[in-house]
Motif scaffolding. Sequence first.
Motif, mmCIF file in Angstrom:
data_model
loop_
_atom_site.group_PDB
_atom_site.id
_atom_site.type_symbol
_atom_site.label_atom_id
_atom_site.label_comp_id
_atom_site.label_asym_id
_atom_site.label_seq_id
_atom_site.Cartn_x
_atom_site.Cartn_y
_atom_site.Cartn_z
ATOM 1 N N HIS A 1 0.840 -1.194 0.000
ATOM 2 C CA HIS A 1 0.000 0.000 0.000
ATOM 3 C C HIS A 1 0.875 1.244 0.000
ATOM 4 O O HIS A 1 1.837 1.346 0.771
ATOM 5 N N VAL B 1 0.808 5.125 0.839
ATOM 6 C CA VAL B 1 -0.004 6.001 1.679
ATOM 7 C C VAL B 1 0.528 7.427 1.591
ATOM 8 O O VAL B 1 1.709 7.678 1.867
ATOM 9 N N TRP C 1 -1.139 -0.562 8.373
ATOM 10 C CA TRP C 1 -1.460 -0.312 6.966
ATOM 11 C C TRP C 1 -1.324 -1.582 6.135
ATOM 12 O O TRP C 1 -2.048 -1.773 5.165
ATOM 13 N N ILE D 1 -9.357 9.087 6.952
ATOM 14 C CA ILE D 1 -8.748 8.043 6.118
ATOM 15 C C ILE D 1 -9.531 8.055 4.807
ATOM 16 O O ILE D 1 -10.703 7.676 4.768
ATOM 17 N N GLY D 2 -8.864 8.536 3.743
ATOM 18 C CA GLY D 2 -9.627 8.842 2.539
ATOM 19 C C GLY D 2 -10.641 9.914 2.893
ATOM 20 O O GLY D 2 -10.335 10.868 3.626
ATOM 21 N N GLN E 1 -13.213 9.310 4.759
ATOM 22 C CA GLN E 1 -13.899 8.818 5.953
ATOM 23 C C GLN E 1 -13.392 9.519 7.218
ATOM 24 O O GLN E 1 -12.217 9.409 7.584
ATOM 25 N N ILE F 1 -11.327 1.297 2.382
ATOM 26 C CA ILE F 1 -10.450 2.319 1.782
ATOM 27 C C ILE F 1 -8.996 1.879 1.888
ATOM 28 O O ILE F 1 -8.216 1.984 0.933
ATOM 29 N N MET F 2 -8.605 1.349 3.034
ATOM 30 C CA MET F 2 -7.217 0.976 3.277
ATOM 31 C C MET F 2 -6.801 -0.292 2.540
ATOM 32 O O MET F 2 -5.602 -0.593 2.445
ATOM 33 N N GLN G 1 -7.250 -0.541 -0.601
ATOM 34 C CA GLN G 1 -6.824 -0.061 -1.916
ATOM 35 C C GLN G 1 -5.306 0.048 -1.967
ATOM 36 O O GLN G 1 -4.636 0.201 -0.950
ATOM 37 N N GLU H 1 -3.580 2.518 -3.129
ATOM 38 C CA GLU H 1 -3.186 3.859 -2.722
ATOM 39 C C GLU H 1 -4.356 4.572 -2.061
ATOM 40 O O GLU H 1 -5.498 4.438 -2.492
ATOM 41 N N TYR H 2 -4.049 5.315 -1.032
ATOM 42 C CA TYR H 2 -5.054 6.162 -0.392
ATOM 43 C C TYR H 2 -4.338 7.261 0.391
ATOM 44 O O TYR H 2 -3.105 7.241 0.542
ATOM 45 N N THR H 3 -5.112 8.215 0.897
ATOM 46 C CA THR H 3 -4.564 9.363 1.623
ATOM 47 C C THR H 3 -5.101 9.393 3.041
ATOM 48 O O THR H 3 -6.288 9.144 3.277
#
Length: 408
Positions: free
Chosen positions: A284, A286, A316, A346-347, A349, A369-370, A372, A374-376
């Motif tokens: 992942h 991040v 993660w 998180i994303g 959320q 979301i996590m 995926q 990639e996420y922010t």
Amino acid sequence: METASEKQPQSLPKGFQWGAVKAGIKASGNLDLAIAVAPGSATAAAMFTRNQVVAAPVTVGRRHIASTGGRVKVVLVNAGNANCATGQPGIDACLQTCVAAAETFHCIFDEVFPSSTGIIGVPFPAEKIVDALPEISKTLGDTPDHANLFSRAILTTDTRMKTARAVVQIDGSEITLFGAAKGAGMIHPQLGPPHATMLVYLFTDAVATSEQLQSVLSPAVERSFNSISIDGDTSTNDTVLLLASGASGIKLNERSQEAFTNALNLVCKSLAHQIVDDGEGVGHVVTLHITGARTPAEAKQIAKSIAHSPLCKTAWSSADPNWGRLLAAAGYSGVEFDPGKLTVHIGPQPVFEFGVRSPLFNEATAHAIMKQREYTITLNLGQGDAECQFVTCDLTEEYVRINADYST
């Protein structure tokens, strides 16, 4: 009008040639000696690791940049041996390869810029490089295939090449940029001005002085390579080199510099992201977006604290939305903030708002979301307008396996 845009791989800066051979340094027998030549010479700017323990080619590269006033004709890179912790014999061996390259490509020895990557503390096989120089000179060319040879030969535990290109359009003419990088582990660059490893080579055909190149390289590096981390370890060999051949005939000036800077930022950010995306065992990627800080430095300090937390990184890896670990890592970062003003997402959320868990927090949604690639994760400190984006990754069993057996 001046614009910066991504360009297809066929576009390469004029005034450079690239090549690579198998010199027998890597146990795998893969390509391990890369070269880039500026037949008409090039101006240069460089940034190196701030680690106190530095490899021989970093020491020699610093000296050569200083002694020539930023003039480089040959970039000589080997993979498979870092030539670090090798003492004076390592320095001597590095200089031996520079002298041999200068003789081969008809320049003075300090116009040769050396780099090495690989295992630390192993005697450096200079003779293998010297013996390979006649053969590598036959591989030189200015096509995408030649540039790809260079880009492949510098890899170690990387699983793929990392390249990026951009073009600056100025009144119907073009400045072209090409970048090649390697790095998959021992990645937490802390690069400063001349004063497994990340190596980055940036080529452009702009007309520029060494001082001009340094003025645009330093901020570009701060926003890209100094804003990533895979494992929190700063290498002994980290190097970023920017070369300008001048072959486009277009000078960096008030009219062109902004567009060139934008293009350089684009290339550097792309390469930095590719390094994290190809990190050892990464599952992942991040992005930590720290907002509402008093200063960019404080925002980055909090991002680094989270990025280097083993508890955050292992969470993660399994997409575990254990957001309490984010708060803890931010809290011990050394940056003062009021947890009662802090928000965490998180994303999209919401997970934490103003001192307590958000009433909108949904663990299943955050977990999805996590999962995926990639996420922010966004933390708003609520105390200013400064921010930073810092790209990092998870810590997996595969990373441990690779690094437990790296030298054996």
